[in-house]
Design a protein around this motif. Structure first.
Motif: not given
Length: 146
Positions: A28, A38, A20, A24
């Protein structure tokens, strides 16, 4: 015989968290430049894709808790990215929809978002990427393997 936990490099929860963060991090960074979180992005994506809906459905699809969604919707409304209205058949319910400004924000960041997604897809290869998505969706839906 004493049972042991799997090592952290073979722990599903830790592997999911690591993956993740890998996925991410770049997202981000993109969203920081846009000025939204997010979670706000997920809500806008859900509304852009699914159309107007009730907050409980948004929370479910965007993987958010309802109390968190309430605060997120307030911020999005303050920024003019969503609109609220009463349900025509049940005045107690509210319907949330993405505004023109919210749709524009999605459109303005579409290419960057697609590029980030494609980078992960290329890194894994198309077949493994699709398999990973299938496995994760299977896991999250509670379905048993065929």
């Amino acid at each position: 015989m004493t049972r042991k936990l799997p090592s952290t490099d073979r722990s599903l929860p830790i592997a999911l968290l690591r993956a993740r963060e890998e996925v991410m991090g770049p997202i981000r960074a993109m969203l920081t430049n846009v000025g939204i979180t997010e979670q706000q992005w997920r809500v806008l994506r859900v509304l852009d894709e699914g159309g107007a809906m009730e907050p409980t459905r948004i929370a479910e699809v965007a993987c958010l808790l309802l109390p968190s969604l309430t605060r997120i919707l307030q911020k999005l409304e303050e920024h003019g990215l969503i609109a609220r209205r009463r349900d025509q058949t049940d005045g107690r319910k509210q319907i949330i929809e993405i505004s023109a400004a919210g749709s524009a924000l999605i459109a303005e960041n579409l290419e960057a978002s697609i590029a980030l997604n494609e980078a992960v897809r290329e890194r894994l290869g198309a077949e493994r990427y699709e398999s990973l998505l299938d496995l994760l969706n299977e896991l999250s839906s509670g379905r048993a393997a065929d």
